[in-house]
Design a protein around this motif. Structure first.
Motif, PDB file in Angstrom:
ATOM      1  N   LYS A 156       0.832  -1.217   0.000  1.00 42.27           N
ATOM      2  CA  LYS A 156       0.000   0.000   0.000  1.00 42.27           C
ATOM      3  C   LYS A 156       0.859   1.257   0.000  1.00 42.27           C
ATOM      4  CE  LYS A 156      -0.776   0.661   4.894  1.00 42.27           C
ATOM      5  NZ  LYS A 156      -1.695   1.017   5.932  1.00 42.27           N
ATOM      6  N   VAL A 157       2.038   1.213   0.620  1.00 40.61           N
ATOM      7  CA  VAL A 157       2.931   2.379   0.618  1.00 40.61           C
ATOM      8  C   VAL A 157       3.567   2.544  -0.758  1.00 40.61           C
ATOM      9  CG1 VAL A 157       4.983   3.422   1.663  1.00 40.61           C
ATOM     10  CG2 VAL A 157       3.313   2.243   3.106  1.00 40.61           C
ATOM     11  N   ILE A 158       3.909   1.428  -1.404  1.00 42.34           N
ATOM     12  CA  ILE A 158       4.433   1.515  -2.774  1.00 42.34           C
ATOM     13  C   ILE A 158       3.394   2.192  -3.663  1.00 42.34           C
ATOM     14  CG2 ILE A 158       5.095   0.177  -4.817  1.00 42.34           C
ATOM     15  CD1 ILE A 158       6.374  -1.864  -2.871  1.00 42.34           C
ATOM     16  N   GLU A 159       2.126   1.802  -3.540  1.00 47.54           N
ATOM     17  CA  GLU A 159       1.066   2.440  -4.319  1.00 47.54           C
ATOM     18  C   GLU A 159       0.972   3.933  -4.016  1.00 47.54           C
ATOM     19  OE1 GLU A 159      -2.282  -0.131  -3.235  1.00 47.54           O
ATOM     20  OE2 GLU A 159      -2.424  -0.650  -5.356  1.00 47.54           O
ATOM     21  N   GLN A 160       1.089   4.293  -2.738  1.00 52.09           N
ATOM     22  CA  GLN A 160       1.015   5.705  -2.354  1.00 52.09           C
ATOM     23  C   GLN A 160       2.194   6.490  -2.921  1.00 52.09           C
ATOM     24  OE1 GLN A 160       0.942   5.386   1.891  1.00 52.09           O
ATOM     25  NE2 GLN A 160      -1.256   4.952   1.984  1.00 52.09           N
ATOM     26  N   MET A 161       3.348   5.846  -3.030  1.00 54.93           N
ATOM     27  CA  MET A 161       4.544   6.530  -3.525  1.00 54.93           C
ATOM     28  C   MET A 161       4.439   6.876  -5.009  1.00 54.93           C
ATOM     29  SD  MET A 161       7.455   4.379  -1.449  1.00 54.93           S
ATOM     30  CE  MET A 161       8.689   4.725  -2.666  1.00 54.93           C
ATOM     31  N   ILE A 162       3.657   6.105  -5.763  1.00 50.63           N
ATOM     32  CA  ILE A 162       3.561   6.365  -7.201  1.00 50.63           C
ATOM     33  C   ILE A 162       2.313   7.164  -7.558  1.00 50.63           C
ATOM     34  CG2 ILE A 162       4.956   4.359  -7.809  1.00 50.63           C
ATOM     35  CD1 ILE A 162       2.335   2.951  -8.614  1.00 50.63           C
ATOM     36  N   THR A 163       1.547   7.560  -6.554  1.00 53.90           N
ATOM     37  CA  THR A 163       0.339   8.338  -6.777  1.00 53.90           C
ATOM     38  C   THR A 163       0.414   9.620  -5.956  1.00 53.90           C
ATOM     39  OG1 THR A 163      -0.907   6.281  -7.013  1.00 53.90           O
ATOM     40  CG2 THR A 163      -2.179   8.269  -6.642  1.00 53.90           C
ATOM     41  N   HIS A 164       0.148  10.728  -6.587  1.00 48.52           N
ATOM     42  CA  HIS A 164       0.151  12.002  -5.875  1.00 48.52           C
ATOM     43  C   HIS A 164      -0.909  12.904  -6.507  1.00 48.52           C
ATOM     44  CE1 HIS A 164       1.440  15.897  -4.340  1.00 48.52           C
ATOM     45  NE2 HIS A 164       2.090  15.229  -3.416  1.00 48.52           N
ATOM     46  N   PRO A 165      -1.697  13.599  -5.704  1.00 43.03           N
ATOM     47  CA  PRO A 165      -2.760  14.457  -6.253  1.00 43.03           C
ATOM     48  C   PRO A 165      -2.251  15.487  -7.248  1.00 43.03           C
ATOM     49  CG  PRO A 165      -2.909  14.348  -3.860  1.00 43.03           C
ATOM     50  CD  PRO A 165      -1.669  13.621  -4.255  1.00 43.03           C
ATOM     51  N   LEU A 166      -1.071  16.049  -7.021  1.00 41.27           N
ATOM     52  CA  LEU A 166      -0.550  17.049  -7.952  1.00 41.27           C
ATOM     53  C   LEU A 166      -0.155  16.423  -9.283  1.00 41.27           C
ATOM     54  CD1 LEU A 166       1.548  19.328  -5.564  1.00 41.27           C
ATOM     55  CD2 LEU A 166      -0.743  19.728  -6.503  1.00 41.27           C
ATOM     56  N   THR A 167       0.324  15.186  -9.240  1.00 38.68           N
ATOM     57  CA  THR A 167       0.636  14.483 -10.489  1.00 38.68           C
ATOM     58  C   THR A 167      -0.630  14.253 -11.279  1.00 38.68           C
ATOM     59  OG1 THR A 167       2.520  13.389  -9.446  1.00 38.68           O
ATOM     60  CG2 THR A 167       1.683  12.413 -11.485  1.00 38.68           C
ATOM     61  N   GLU A 168      -1.670  13.773 -10.602  1.00 40.59           N
ATOM     62  CA  GLU A 168      -2.953  13.538 -11.265  1.00 40.59           C
ATOM     63  C   GLU A 168      -3.502  14.845 -11.846  1.00 40.59           C
ATOM     64  OE1 GLU A 168      -4.148  10.461 -11.714  1.00 40.59           O
ATOM     65  OE2 GLU A 168      -2.392   9.723 -10.628  1.00 40.59           O
ATOM     66  N   ALA A 169      -3.447  15.938 -11.088  1.00 36.36           N
ATOM     67  CA  ALA A 169      -3.936  17.232 -11.558  1.00 36.36           C
ATOM     68  C   ALA A 169      -3.115  17.716 -12.757  1.00 36.36           C
ATOM     69  CB  ALA A 169      -3.901  18.264 -10.432  1.00 36.36           C
ATOM     70  N   GLY A 170      -1.811  17.514 -12.693  1.00 34.86           N
ATOM     71  CA  GLY A 170      -0.935  17.915 -13.797  1.00 34.86           C
ATOM     72  C   GLY A 170      -1.243  17.153 -15.072  1.00 34.86           C
ATOM     73  N   ILE A 171      -1.475  15.858 -14.951  1.00 39.08           N
ATOM     74  CA  ILE A 171      -1.815  15.045 -16.121  1.00 39.08           C
ATOM     75  C   ILE A 171      -3.134  15.510 -16.733  1.00 39.08           C
ATOM     76  CG2 ILE A 171      -2.510  12.720 -16.863  1.00 39.08           C
ATOM     77  CD1 ILE A 171      -0.415  11.653 -14.827  1.00 39.08           C
ATOM     78  N   ARG A 172      -4.133  15.751 -15.871  1.00 37.92           N
ATOM     79  CA  ARG A 172      -5.425  16.238 -16.366  1.00 37.92           C
ATOM     80  C   ARG A 172      -5.265  17.575 -17.106  1.00 37.92           C
ATOM     81  NH1 ARG A 172      -7.246  14.229 -11.549  1.00 37.92           N
ATOM     82  NH2 ARG A 172      -7.215  16.267 -10.548  1.00 37.92           N
ATOM     83  N   LYS A 173      -4.464  18.467 -16.545  1.00 37.72           N
ATOM     84  CA  LYS A 173      -4.238  19.785 -17.153  1.00 37.72           C
ATOM     85  C   LYS A 173      -3.550  19.644 -18.504  1.00 37.72           C
ATOM     86  CE  LYS A 173      -3.796  24.336 -17.238  1.00 37.72           C
ATOM     87  NZ  LYS A 173      -4.634  24.949 -18.216  1.00 37.72           N
ATOM     88  N   PHE A 174      -2.530  18.801 -18.591  1.00 38.37           N
ATOM     89  CA  PHE A 174      -1.840  18.580 -19.869  1.00 38.37           C
ATOM     90  C   PHE A 174      -2.811  18.015 -20.908  1.00 38.37           C
ATOM     91  CE2 PHE A 174       2.445  18.003 -17.577  1.00 38.37           C
ATOM     92  CZ  PHE A 174       2.762  19.338 -17.743  1.00 38.37           C
ATOM     93  N   GLN A 175      -3.667  17.070 -20.487  1.00 34.21           N
ATOM     94  CA  GLN A 175      -4.634  16.489 -21.409  1.00 34.21           C
ATOM     95  C   GLN A 175      -5.637  17.537 -21.890  1.00 34.21           C
ATOM     96  OE1 GLN A 175      -6.041  13.270 -18.923  1.00 34.21           O
ATOM     97  NE2 GLN A 175      -4.689  11.774 -19.924  1.00 34.21           N
ATOM     98  N   GLU A 176      -6.120  18.362 -20.971  1.00 35.56           N
ATOM     99  CA  GLU A 176      -7.049  19.423 -21.344  1.00 35.56           C
ATOM    100  C   GLU A 176      -6.414  20.399 -22.329  1.00 35.56           C
ATOM    101  OE1 GLU A 176      -8.222  21.209 -17.641  1.00 35.56           O
ATOM    102  OE2 GLU A 176      -9.342  19.419 -17.003  1.00 35.56           O
ATOM    103  N   ASP A 177      -5.155  20.804 -22.044  1.00 30.47           N
ATOM    104  CA  ASP A 177      -4.447  21.726 -22.923  1.00 30.47           C
ATOM    105  C   ASP A 177      -4.219  21.110 -24.302  1.00 30.47           C
ATOM    106  OD1 ASP A 177      -4.433  23.594 -20.909  1.00 30.47           O
ATOM    107  OD2 ASP A 177      -2.348  23.228 -20.325  1.00 30.47           O
ATOM    108  N   TYR A 178      -3.834  19.853 -24.319  1.00 29.38           N
ATOM    109  CA  TYR A 178      -3.612  19.162 -25.595  1.00 29.38           C
ATOM    110  C   TYR A 178      -4.903  19.125 -26.400  1.00 29.38           C
ATOM    111  CZ  TYR A 178      -2.518  15.563 -29.003  1.00 29.38           C
ATOM    112  OH  TYR A 178      -2.343  14.874 -30.173  1.00 29.38           O
ATOM    113  N   ASN A 179      -5.991  18.723 -25.733  1.00 30.71           N
ATOM    114  CA  ASN A 179      -7.284  18.627 -26.406  1.00 30.71           C
ATOM    115  C   ASN A 179      -7.773  19.979 -26.915  1.00 30.71           C
ATOM    116  OD1 ASN A 179      -7.373  15.861 -26.036  1.00 30.71           O
ATOM    117  ND2 ASN A 179      -8.548  16.002 -24.157  1.00 30.71           N
TER     118      ASN A 179
END
Length: 129
Positions: free
Chosen positions: A101-124
């Motif tokens: 569960k800690v390994i999963e937490q280490m590869i997931t971060h709210p800012l990473t998720e938000a950044g990916i969404r923003k890049f996708q929105e900008d690309y689209n």
């Protein structure tokens, strides 16, 4: 710092191994009992998954504070969140035993998720979907 997954759950070991983030496995009788399996069969299965060290025992022989501190600086255990992992690295640990569960937490971060969404929105918005 190397990561060893700390579990007896073979599915978690497979997932972490497939991610390429672990160098070995630590487990103990309590973790194996939690899975409801026999020590020998779990260790054999782990050995077929991970190409690295496997620790499948409990060894509580160091009783003095100095010895415990020396061991702690070498194999960091009881990691319960990503901040503990960072603290272990800062303390100079060579290995950190980390639950899945800690390994999963280490590869997931709210800012990473938000950044990916923003890049996708900008690309689209520029190139379309």
């Amino acid at each position: 710092m190397k990561f060893f997954i700390d579990t007896a759950n073979v599915d978690e070991i497979k997932k972490a191994n497939d991610m390429g983030v672990i160098c070995g496995v630590t487990t103990n009788p309590s973790l194996i009992a939690k899975e409801g399996r026999q020590l020998e069969s779990v260790i054999a299965e782990i050995a077929n998954i991970v190409d690295g060290p496997i620790s499948g025992e409990v060894k509580a022989t160091t009783m003095d504070a100095k010895g415990m501190i020396e061991e702690g600086r070498a194999i960091a255990a009881s990691v319960r969140n990503p901040i503990h992992v960072l603290d272990c690295a800062k303390a100079g640990a060579n290995i950190s035993t980390v639950p899945y569960k800690v390994i999963e937490q280490m590869i997931t971060h709210p800012l990473t998720e938000a950044g990916i969404r923003k890049f996708q929105e900008d690309y689209n918005s520029v190139f379309g979907k």
